[in-house]
Scaffold this active site. Structure first.
Site, PDB file in Angstrom:
ATOM      1  CG  HIS B 219      -2.161  -0.878   0.943  1.00  0.00           C
ATOM      2  ND1 HIS B 219      -2.050  -2.209   0.650  1.00  0.00           N
ATOM      3  CD2 HIS B 219      -3.488  -0.597   0.902  1.00  0.00           C
ATOM      4  CE1 HIS B 219      -3.257  -2.714   0.469  1.00  0.00           C
ATOM      5  NE2 HIS B 219      -4.145  -1.759   0.609  1.00  0.00           N
ATOM      6  CE  LYS B 247     -11.117  -7.804 -13.144  1.00  0.00           C
ATOM      7  NZ  LYS B 247     -10.201  -6.936 -13.882  1.00  0.00           N
TER       8      LYS B 247
END
Lengths: 196, 438, 311
Positions: B219, B247
């Protein structure tokens, strides 16, 4: 890429026709999303089932359903400790005095009112078969073995918290709430008891 | 975290606000896998495999804890306890099949994930740490899987333990004492079984900890993407939630279907019949093979057959460890500034040769040793090392990469259709789209 | 620096591998591998076409009961079934009373302790007991069987490649080594013919198995359901039974599998629709409108053509 135009501008709230179409689209979409998420939720819940039911008694434990015990060698006044479903079971051959003592009690005054006849098989009133598990907190009471403390009522005495049972295995004094449990059993023959 | 436009967490109700002020876990989750993590908008399905690997780890830990309630790590009874799980324990068979095939599921996902990383240059700056933590996870997984395979105490378990601990005996001088130390005896037995069980239970939690570090490290620069081009502004990204959670939901569905086919219809297809025979220290199975996910390494191990300066056994063990450890140095071996292999025409060829090569190694690793399969494993192993240590540095030096797109949302140069940012997600709004597209 | 060290290590490994390759190639040419008689004569199992081998397959209960009868009358004298419990016979379609009777009448008794003397003794089997083994331990089993160990049959189907097909082929695969010819018409070499106490069987890995042919004649077992007990039928039935013992939950697995698959398929379709929904805006392509739109240009060109304007 010279002239690129936005194909469909977001509709202005003022346009009723476009607004209605837009709203219908949102509802249909929301429905599919909610359906998908709920489906996943149901799937997860179903997947948890095997993780939980594995803890309940397995097939081999359930198959330990019955135990047969030969009682021909138990003299009046004696008892044996046997095992059924991994729990101790007391089988006691009561003497006439024991039966007398049990029968003379005023049933209505007991914590768990039962007569000796309720707790034995017809014609086999001298055979008291109970689980050897104190109904208070599950200790094994004394009194089945030779020379053990039989308590104040000549039956069983639980040393953990001082419950006294009488010769019919009924609770007479102490913290236990009910009489010693009589398991399901039957006499397979005159001398063989089948428990379970 | 990563980008200036990442949405900060806003508690939806008073309770979450109260919690967030005292223990900002909601904020952490929101920033890690929620709407607060901007992700490149052009990720393809290969980017599903990170989440899938996490799912596989979760499945393994949960079913493993539950199986641990019924398994006993006693050499005289381990095999029987597994049979009890299969026969007597309620739903025990499904738990065991899931755990057993789950290991294969986990490795299959991780292999695709690793090759995704190789193809798209995920090991390159600024994501070196993400890649290296991934290799650490992979090593821990291998150890966990190996020790888990020993636990049923079947023939393959036993002889697998014997052979794999035998690697250590290849080390000069200290090797044999080390092997005896690791096994707690001269052959696998009670001591080895108990410690393997203990470690097999422990390691997945260490893996989980490294996974957290890995997500943390990821991140900082944010996710990579198929073009390898850095994210330049907000319209290059989408919030993780709901776009990538949706998704991933679809990806999880597909993966679970494939997994269920194995669990319910082919539960034995990835195992070995000999492991249904109780361990017997006096009889070796005719054909010892590890589980499929170790086949390539087993092929490398067996490919060294000549004592050249060092004994062949030591060469094999060194090469096998080197084949994984070299992945730590990939960032420095590949000097090409271009991340995505899509824009590296020369390396692209070598990449696909590598994929084929690893499959050939896998085939050679499970085959009976014949002159042909041996030669195959030697050629394939040679290419494996040549690929990473010789070809990759050279190609990256001399290759002329294709022109890169100027930005993620402008990658039309290579056949992708241009995409626009969704309404309301760009700061400028849809009105600015024509300018942005230019 | 990393690259230089890596390059050298790489050269080292590749070099040693190439040396190994050459040494092995030379060796293979000088001593070409010889095909052993095992390879020449060993046969792959024949398929018996069992009912459960399809993904939706279930057991044939009558066949399992017949197979159990064959096991009881033929195999049980030497082969244990030590992971199977009597109560599991429920899966063959017996009720509790029948299973109790089977356990009670089982020829081999369960090891026990005499309650009066404390000496080792035996007692009748109970519902909760596993099938008692015919031999007390491995040594006893070997001593009684010419030093061969009859394997436990509980998991034999899972413990062999091709499982039940292998068992079926093996049981029906005994041949006379003296007259046997393989596909190429060659006789069995003298050194591969069975020695004393061994029996020729091309389905067995090394062609010579210690187990004498267990199922030898039609009618060896008299089936309770009246099925004609041919050798082939008995071999098939007992293979089916052993498939069941190795995985009594097979039917449940198949049934659960279909339920899970249908659920997951529906769920995945929903997940896909939800995914497309959520991405409907994000993935929207930018289309070009106006004079440069290809369709528009085509239309203009057509109009020009129609009017006969060049270019």
């Amino acid at each position: 890429m010279a002239t690129v135009e936005q194909p469909s501008q977001p509709t202005m709230p003022g346009e009723p026709q476009a607004d209605a179409a837009h709203g219908a689209g949102v509802r249909r979409r929301d429905f599919i999303n909610i359906a998908a998420v709920s489906f996943a939720g149901v799937g997860a819940a179903v997947a948890v089932a095997p993780l939980l039911i594995q803890m309940s008694p397995d097939a081999s434990v359930r198959a330990l359903s019955s135990t047969e015990v030969d009682v021909s060698k138990i003299q009046p006044g004696q008892g044996i400790k046997t095992v059924w479903r991994k729990q101790p079971v007391f089988i006691r051959n009561l003497t006439p005095q024991d039966i007398q003592a049990a029968a003379s009690v005023e049933v209505g005054g007991l914590r768990d009112p039962q007569t000796l006849a309720d707790r034995t098989k017809p014609g086999k009133q001298n055979w008291l078969v109970t689980l050897g598990v104190c109904t208070h907190l599950g200790c094994v009471p004394l009194g089945i073995g030779e020379g053990e403390n039989k308590g104040e009522y000549g039956g069983y005495f639980c040393p953990c918290h001082g419950s006294h049972y009488d010769t019919a295995g009924r609770i007479r004094k102490g913290p236990a709430p009910t009489n010693l449990v009589v398991p399901e059993y039957e006499f397979a023959s005159d001398t063989v008891v089948r428990i379970g | 975290m990563s980008f200036a436009w990442a949405k900060p967490y806003e508690p939806k109700n008073n309770f979450m606000k109260w919690l967030d002020e005292r223990l900002p876990v909601p904020r952490l989750v929101y920033g890690a896998v929620g709407g607060g993590y901007p992700v490149p908008r052009n990720l393809n399905y290969f980017w599903n495999f990170g989440v899938l690997a996490g799912l596989a780890l979760l499945i393994q830990i949960i079913t493993g804890i539950v199986l641990g309630m019924h398994y006993y790590s006693y050499a005289g009874g381990a095999f029987e306890s597994v049979e009890r799980i299969m026969r007597d324990v309620n739903a025990g068979w499904v738990l065991r099949y899931v755990h057993q095939n789950g290991a294969s599921f986990f490795f299959a996902i991780v292999y695709i994930h690793i090759f995704r990383g190789l193809y798209y240059g995920s090991y390159k700056a600024p994501r070196e740490m993400v890649w290296m933590l991934g290799i650490v996870i992979y090593l821990l997984m291998m150890a966990t899987a190996f020790m888990g395979y020993v636990l049923p105490w079947g023939q393959m378990s036993y002889w697998g333990a014997q052979v794999i601990t035998g690697f250590f005996s290849a080390i000069p001088i200290v090797g044999e004492p080390l092997r005896v130390f690791l096994l707690g005896g001269y052959a696998p037995d009670q001591a080895a079984l108990t410690r393997f069980f203990s470690l097999h239970y422990l390691l997945p939690f260490i893996i989980s900890a490294v996974v957290i570090l890995k997500i943390w490290a990821l991140h900082i620069p944010g996710s990579s993407n198929p073009t390898g081009v850095d994210v330049k502004d907000e319209k290059d990204t989408l919030p993780f939630h709901p776009f990538y959670t949706a998704k991933d939901g679809f990806g999880i569905g597909v993966a679970l279907i494939l997994f269920s086919i194995f669990v319910f219809f082919l539960p034995y297809s990835l195992g070995h019949p000999d492991n249904y025979v109780e361990a017997n220290p006096l009889v070796t199975p005719a054909h010892i093979v590890p589980e499929w996910y170790f086949w390539p390494f087993y092929a490398i191990l067996r490919a060294f057959t000549v004592d050249f300066i060092l004994p062949a056994k030591l060469w094999g063990v060194l090469a096998m460890f080197a084949s994984i450890l070299l992945l730590f140095f990939l960032t420095w071996l590949d000097r090409s500034p271009v991340r995505s292999t899509s824009y590296r025409p020369a390396y692209k060829i070598f990449f696909w040769v590598l994929v084929l090569d690893v499959m050939v190694l896998g085939y050679a690793g499970q085959a009976h040793i014949t002159p042909f399969t041996l030669a195959l494993s030697q050629v394939a192993a040679a290419y494996y090392f040549a690929h990473f240590l010789i070809i990759l540095p050279l190609v990256s030096k001399f290759e002329k990469p294709l022109p890169l797109p100027t930005s993620i949302s402008h990658s039309v140069l290579h056949g992708e259709k241009e995409e626009s940012a969704p309404f309301g997600l760009t700061r400028t709004g849809p009105a600015a789209a024509p300018a942005a597209a230019e | 620096m990393v690259r230089i060290i890596g390059f050298l290590i790489g050269l080292g490994f590749v070099g040693v591998l190439l040396i190994s390759l050459i040494v092995n190639a030379v060796d293979a040419i000088q001593n070409p591998p010889v095909h052993t008689a095992e390879e020449e004569f060993h046969l792959e199992p024949r398929s018996a076409g069992f009912s459960w081998q399809k993904p939706w397959g279930q057991f044939d209960e009558a066949q399992l009961q017949r197979g159990f009868q064959v096991y009881k009358e033929v195999c049980a004298a030497c082969h244990s079934l030590k992971f199977v419990s009597f109560y599991e016979l429920e899966g063959l379609g017996y009720n509790e009373a029948e299973i109790k009777a089977i356990a009670n009448q089982w020829a081999i008794e369960v090891p026990s302790v005499n309650p009066d003397t404390g000496e080792n003794s035996t007692r009748k089997a109970l519902l909760s007991d596993r099938f008692p083994s015919p031999y007390a331990n491995e040594t006893a089993a070997r001593a009684a069987n010419n030093n061969a160990l009859p394997p436990d049959l509980s998991l034999i189907v899972e413990a062999r490649d091709d499982g039940a097909d292998y068992i079926y082929s093996l049981l029906t695969g005994y041949r006379n080594a003296a007259t046997y010819r393989n596909e190429a018409g060659e006789p069995v070499p003298q050194e591969n013919r069975p020695g004393t106490g061994l029996h020729f069987n091309p389905y067995f890995a090394n062609l010579n198995i210690a187990m004498p042919p267990p199922i030898v004649s039609n009618g060896q077992v008299t089936y309770a359901d009246g099925t004609n007990a041919t050798v082939d039928q008995m071999a098939k039935d007992v293979s089916a039974f052993l498939r069941w013992t190795s995985e009594p939950n097979l039917e449940r697995r198949h049934a659960a599998g279909w339920a899970v698959m249908i659920f997951l398929l529906v769920g995945t379709v929903l997940a896909y629709l939800a995914y497309r929904n959520i991405w409907a805006n994000a993935k929207r392509e930018v289309s070009i409108r106006g004079p440069l739109e290809p369709a528009f240009q085509q239309r203009m060109q057509d109009q020009k053509d129609e009017r006969g304007i060049a270019g």
